[in-house]
Design a protein around this motif. Structure first.
Motif, PDB file in Angstrom:
ATOM      1  N   ALA A 466     -28.891  -7.635 -21.499  1.00 44.27           N
ATOM      2  CA  ALA A 466     -27.764  -8.529 -21.202  1.00 44.27           C
ATOM      3  C   ALA A 466     -27.699  -8.911 -19.726  1.00 44.27           C
ATOM      4  N   GLN A 467     -28.385  -8.152 -18.872  1.00 45.94           N
ATOM      5  CA  GLN A 467     -28.465  -8.534 -17.450  1.00 45.94           C
ATOM      6  C   GLN A 467     -28.913  -9.976 -17.290  1.00 45.94           C
ATOM      7  N   ALA A 468     -29.836 -10.404 -18.155  1.00 51.57           N
ATOM      8  CA  ALA A 468     -30.473 -11.712 -18.013  1.00 51.57           C
ATOM      9  C   ALA A 468     -29.472 -12.847 -18.082  1.00 51.57           C
ATOM     10  N   TYR A 469     -28.422 -12.672 -18.883  1.00 50.27           N
ATOM     11  CA  TYR A 469     -27.419 -13.735 -19.007  1.00 50.27           C
ATOM     12  C   TYR A 469     -26.082 -13.332 -18.395  1.00 50.27           C
ATOM     13  N   GLY A 470     -26.153 -12.413 -17.432  1.00 52.67           N
ATOM     14  CA  GLY A 470     -25.012 -12.127 -16.572  1.00 52.67           C
ATOM     15  C   GLY A 470     -23.893 -11.323 -17.180  1.00 52.67           C
ATOM     16  N   GLN A 471     -24.197 -10.480 -18.172  1.00 45.19           N
ATOM     17  CA  GLN A 471     -23.152  -9.666 -18.786  1.00 45.19           C
ATOM     18  C   GLN A 471     -23.421  -8.188 -18.554  1.00 45.19           C
ATOM     19  N   LYS A 472     -22.315  -7.413 -18.512  1.00 40.99           N
ATOM     20  CA  LYS A 472     -22.417  -5.983 -18.260  1.00 40.99           C
ATOM     21  C   LYS A 472     -21.892  -5.184 -19.443  1.00 40.99           C
ATOM     22  N   VAL A 473     -22.470  -4.002 -19.615  1.00 38.61           N
ATOM     23  CA  VAL A 473     -22.000  -3.060 -20.633  1.00 38.61           C
ATOM     24  C   VAL A 473     -20.649  -2.505 -20.207  1.00 38.61           C
ATOM     25  N   VAL A 474     -19.703  -2.470 -21.146  1.00 36.06           N
ATOM     26  CA  VAL A 474     -18.363  -1.935 -20.891  1.00 36.06           C
ATOM     27  C   VAL A 474     -18.205  -0.544 -21.500  1.00 36.06           C
ATOM     28  N   ALA A 475     -18.673  -0.392 -22.730  1.00 36.39           N
ATOM     29  CA  ALA A 475     -18.513   0.868 -23.452  1.00 36.39           C
ATOM     30  C   ALA A 475     -19.525   0.874 -24.587  1.00 36.39           C
ATOM     31  N   THR A 476     -19.423   1.894 -25.448  1.00 41.96           N
ATOM     32  CA  THR A 476     -20.248   1.929 -26.652  1.00 41.96           C
ATOM     33  C   THR A 476     -19.353   1.847 -27.879  1.00 41.96           C
ATOM     34  N   ASN A 477     -19.981   1.680 -29.026  1.00 42.17           N
ATOM     35  CA  ASN A 477     -19.262   1.765 -30.298  1.00 42.17           C
ATOM     36  C   ASN A 477     -18.892   3.228 -30.564  1.00 42.17           C
ATOM     37  N   PRO A 478     -18.135   3.532 -31.634  1.00 44.82           N
ATOM     38  CA  PRO A 478     -17.638   4.899 -31.838  1.00 44.82           C
ATOM     39  C   PRO A 478     -18.701   5.985 -31.921  1.00 44.82           C
ATOM     40  N   CYS A 479     -19.884   5.663 -32.437  1.00 42.37           N
ATOM     41  CA  CYS A 479     -20.919   6.704 -32.528  1.00 42.37           C
ATOM     42  C   CYS A 479     -21.864   6.725 -31.349  1.00 42.37           C
ATOM     43  N   GLY A 480     -21.723   5.783 -30.440  1.00 43.34           N
ATOM     44  CA  GLY A 480     -22.431   5.853 -29.169  1.00 43.34           C
ATOM     45  C   GLY A 480     -23.798   5.220 -29.102  1.00 43.34           C
ATOM     46  N   GLU A 481     -24.297   4.673 -30.225  1.00 41.84           N
ATOM     47  CA  GLU A 481     -25.661   4.157 -30.189  1.00 41.84           C
ATOM     48  C   GLU A 481     -25.767   2.743 -29.648  1.00 41.84           C
ATOM     49  N   GLN A 482     -24.631   2.060 -29.485  1.00 42.31           N
ATOM     50  CA  GLN A 482     -24.671   0.664 -29.063  1.00 42.31           C
ATOM     51  C   GLN A 482     -23.870   0.441 -27.781  1.00 42.31           C
ATOM     52  N   PRO A 483     -24.514   0.437 -26.600  1.00 43.11           N
ATOM     53  CA  PRO A 483     -23.818   0.020 -25.374  1.00 43.11           C
ATOM     54  C   PRO A 483     -23.635  -1.500 -25.410  1.00 43.11           C
ATOM     55  N   LEU A 484     -22.385  -1.956 -25.344  1.00 46.37           N
ATOM     56  CA  LEU A 484     -22.103  -3.367 -25.584  1.00 46.37           C
ATOM     57  C   LEU A 484     -21.282  -3.989 -24.462  1.00 46.37           C
ATOM     58  N   ALA A 485     -21.467  -5.282 -24.284  1.00 46.46           N
ATOM     59  CA  ALA A 485     -20.678  -6.079 -23.348  1.00 46.46           C
ATOM     60  C   ALA A 485     -19.345  -6.450 -23.999  1.00 46.46           C
ATOM     61  N   PRO A 486     -18.385  -7.012 -23.238  1.00 44.25           N
ATOM     62  CA  PRO A 486     -17.088  -7.376 -23.807  1.00 44.25           C
ATOM     63  C   PRO A 486     -17.220  -8.306 -25.011  1.00 44.25           C
ATOM     64  N   PHE A 487     -16.545  -7.938 -26.098  1.00 50.38           N
ATOM     65  CA  PHE A 487     -16.519  -8.683 -27.361  1.00 50.38           C
ATOM     66  C   PHE A 487     -17.870  -8.714 -28.074  1.00 50.38           C
ATOM     67  N   SER A 488     -18.859  -7.953 -27.589  1.00 47.46           N
ATOM     68  CA  SER A 488     -20.148  -7.911 -28.277  1.00 47.46           C
ATOM     69  C   SER A 488     -20.019  -7.176 -29.609  1.00 47.46           C
ATOM     70  N   VAL A 489     -20.882  -7.569 -30.543  1.00 49.37           N
ATOM     71  CA  VAL A 489     -20.914  -6.955 -31.870  1.00 49.37           C
ATOM     72  C   VAL A 489     -22.363  -6.714 -32.251  1.00 49.37           C
ATOM     73  N   CYS A 490     -22.585  -5.827 -33.219  1.00 53.42           N
ATOM     74  CA  CYS A 490     -23.945  -5.570 -33.667  1.00 53.42           C
ATOM     75  C   CYS A 490     -23.924  -5.095 -35.106  1.00 53.42           C
ATOM     76  N   ASN A 491     -24.874  -5.595 -35.889  1.00 52.21           N
ATOM     77  CA  ASN A 491     -25.024  -5.078 -37.254  1.00 52.21           C
ATOM     78  C   ASN A 491     -26.184  -4.096 -37.283  1.00 52.21           C
ATOM     79  N   LEU A 492     -26.083  -3.104 -38.152  1.00 60.72           N
ATOM     80  CA  LEU A 492     -27.047  -2.010 -38.174  1.00 60.72           C
ATOM     81  C   LEU A 492     -27.832  -1.976 -39.485  1.00 60.72           C
ATOM     82  N   ALA A 493     -29.036  -1.446 -39.410  1.00 62.18           N
ATOM     83  CA  ALA A 493     -29.855  -1.190 -40.589  1.00 62.18           C
ATOM     84  C   ALA A 493     -30.931  -0.191 -40.190  1.00 62.18           C
ATOM     85  N   ALA A 494     -31.557   0.415 -41.181  1.00 61.54           N
ATOM     86  CA  ALA A 494     -32.558   1.437 -40.881  1.00 61.54           C
ATOM     87  C   ALA A 494     -33.809   1.236 -41.718  1.00 61.54           C
ATOM     88  N   VAL A 495     -34.964   1.367 -41.073  1.00 61.37           N
ATOM     89  CA  VAL A 495     -36.227   1.492 -41.786  1.00 61.37           C
ATOM     90  C   VAL A 495     -36.287   2.919 -42.333  1.00 61.37           C
TER      91      VAL A 495
END
Length: 651
Positions: A466-495
């Protein structure tokens, strides 16, 4: 309907298929379907992920159902059974509970017969009883965003094959929502912006957290922008109750909001190591009175002592209780008596000597969230050098009306006291503490209450794409695997790595692994188009950066099938090869998607020179510098569909 006690009932697939005709989202049962899972996995699938007749349009005697079999405020128990009969007037039903779920029933007759009567409100009828039905619904829903009918058919088949073979397992939000036509999010992970330091800002933050959780998302909050306890609040001529009390108010939402489906909400709440309330935050969830007493006796910091004393609760013994404890102690002097263990006797002696019992005040405080401390490089350097560390915050008490206006409008956008000071605004040092004292406090509390966690926020920001487009990590999701910028979201899946082993040759089928990753990346990218959005800020961020979280499960199974020991030199080499294959394949697949569908918008501009600058910045981030040169060069030429691709969620 009359059924002999204890008789096992069977699913009537033909009848269920007639009911399914009323629900176009649901695929009918076919003779080739066989995956039901077993035990807890079966219950979880039926309870959390299947499409249900929630309005009970088709509910009837003989139906297979999921229900709450034990209604406990804190620990309700769910189970599986069959409807015996329904009293529509009283809105209850008699249910024959399957034998493996009867152990939690308190009533002896219910436990023996398995027959219980429960309100219809806690009974749900799953229309999908085979995993293949879920896989078809998911594949249909996620392929539906492809542009042509030909592509929709092609990718339905590819998605379905990966899903039904259990090569690729989407996270629960996708399993539950994709193709269902319901207003729930398919994203697992959300992070909010820093909380604006005002009653209105906190209220708005709270409202958005509630909306996200009600639709199934887990939320991360960083409260470091909230002013410390006892800081003057000029507007109301009073003092702030502090960041920790406000964060507890936000955490309470977890207990109040039921997510789309049957889960409670999930939150991560963080506070920076430089925040003046950080010690209160660290101690806030300590539930062990012995550790609080240890802190009182062993710490050199008076603030920590006071916080531990405030958390500790002492209840004096009554005369009757004193006599009881004395009686326990007296028994140890009776020859041959073995009625009380040494630990019980020792506890009685300790309690009698103290004159009372210890517990904790406010044991429910912040229990609605996981908590973590955001650790900075400066703090860790101070720990290593055994130096003092300053707890600081913007000096709001001395700000002029003009400065306060800037603070109210800008501070929550910055969120870092170091950056705020660089911008020329006054910062107040509330306290100096030995960094090791604070570090030890974190470690002691984490050891004996499993919290707080730690998040190296500077490291996360050094590495994030996210550095590339000028955004910073604020926190992670509840389980800690996703450091996210403000209002960022992520969907998960597993091989599912267990399916990537060739059991005959005892090796990894790397070609199969690559195919699964390639299909999985496209499937997760389609999630971003298919999911409903309910906050415009999340939609803008999701479509702008197109994050996906491709992870793994079944690593230990893979090593067992390959007859390779976890942690051994050979095991580590194999794990490195597997994860390198996943990472490079995912990024190459995302570049190919960019050629077909376009790069993620935050990496593109109407001006070619700006697009080139963004792409160069992207491949120069901490993470991308580690990528093979051919991937970095292909991103420069074609862009990439997804800003972030990899994560390993806890299983």
């Amino acid at each position: 309907m009359s059924v002999a006690l204890g008789k096992k009932m069977n699913l009537d697939a033909e009848r269920l298929n007639k009911d399914i005709e009323l629900f176009p989202q649901v695929h009918p049962i076919t003779p080739d379907m066989k995956i039901t899972h077993k035990g807890v996995s079966r219950l979880v699938m039926l309870d959390r992920y299947t499409f249900k007749d929630t309005e009970k349009i088709t509910l009837a005697s003989g139906d297979f159902v999921v229900l709450t079999i034990k209604e406990d405020p804190k620990f309700p128990a769910r189970g599986i059974g069959y409807i015996l009969d329904i009293d529509w007037e009283k809105k209850t039903a008699r249910v024959l509970v399957e034998e493996e779920f009867r152990g939690v029933l308190d009533d002896p007759d219910e436990s023996k017969t398995g027959i219980i009567r429960r309100p219809l409100d806690v009974i749900e009828k799953p229309l999908e009883v085979y995993y293949e039905q879920i896989a078809k619904r998911n594949a249909t829903g996620l392929a539906s965003v492809e542009e042509t009918e030909e592509k929709r058919k092609e990718w339905f088949e590819k998605f379905y094959q990966e899903l039904v073979s259990l090569n690729f397992i989407p996270a629960g939000r996708v399993l539950y929502g994709a193709g269902a036509g319901t207003d729930v999010t398919y994203f697992n992970c959300y992070v909010m912006p820093f909380v604006q330091d005002s009653r209105g800002g906190i209220s708005e933050h709270r409202t958005k957290v509630m909306e996200i959780m009600s639709r199934g998302g887990g939320v991360g909050t960083n409260g470091s922008t909230l002013r410390p306890r006892n800081t003057l609040a000029k507007g109301v001529n009073g003092k702030s109750s502090g960041s920790v009390s406000w964060l507890d108010d936000i955490a309470k939402l977890t207990h109040l909001v039921e997510q789309g489906g049957s889960r409670r909400g999930a939150q991560m709440i963080m506070l920076a190591d430089w925040h003046p309330d950080i010690m209160e935050f660290i101690i806030s969830k300590m539930q062990n009175p012995r550790i609080l007493r240890f802190l009182i006796d062993n710490t050199e910091d008076e603030k920590i002592k006071k916080l531990a004393k405030d958390k500790l609760k002492f209840t004096r013994l009554t005369e009757q209780e004193k006599a009881m404890y004395q009686g326990i102690i007296n028994y140890k002097n009776i020859p041959g008596y073995g009625g009380f263990s040494e630990s019980i006797i020792a506890n009685a002696e300790e309690t009698l000597e103290a004159g009372g019992t210890y517990s904790v005040n406010n044991p429910e405080f912040l229990t609605g969230a996981n908590i973590s401390v955001c650790l900075t490089k400066e703090f860790m350097e101070a720990v290593e050098n055994d130096a003092d560390y300053e707890l600081r915050f913007p000096d709001t008490e001395s700000y002029t009306p003009e400065e306060m206006k800037v603070y109210n409008e800008e501070w929550h956008k910055v969120g870092d006291v170091r950056e705020w000071e660089k911008l020329g605004y006054k910062v107040r040092t509330y306290k100096k503490i030995k960094a090791k004292e604070l570090w030890n406090l974190i470690n002691i509390c984490a050891t004996y209450s499993a919290e707080p966690g730690i998040f190296f926020i500077d490291n996360a920001n050094d590495m994030t794409n996210a550095q590339a487009y000028g955004q910073k990590v604020v926190a992670t999701n509840p389980c800690g695997e996703q450091p996210l910028a403000p209002f960022s979201v992520c969907n998960l899946a597993a091989v599912n790595l267990a399916e990537m082993a060739d059991k005959e040759t005892k090796t990894v089928n790397f070609e199969k692994l690559k195919r699964t990753v390639e299909v999985g990346v496209r499937m997760q990218d389609n999630v971003i188009e298919a999911t409903p959005y309910f906050l415009e800020e999340n939609k803008k961020q999701a479509l702008g950066e197109r994050r996906v979280g491709l992870g793994v499960m079944g690593l230990h199974d893979l090593l067992i099938y390959c007859e390779t020991e976890y942690g051994s030199e050979a095991g580590n080499k194999l794990v490195d090869e597997v994860f390198e294959t996943i990472a490079t394949t995912a990024y190459r697949a995302s570049v190919e998607l960019a050629k077909e569908k376009g790069s993620f918008p935050f990496l593109t501009s109407e001006r070619d020179e700006e697009t080139n600058r963004l792409r160069q910045a992207f491949i120069d981030t901490g993470y991308m510098k580690k990528m093979p040169e051919d991937i970095r060069e292909s991103i420069l030429e074609h862009g990439i569909r997804n800003s972030h691709l990899l994560t390993v969620a806890p299983k």
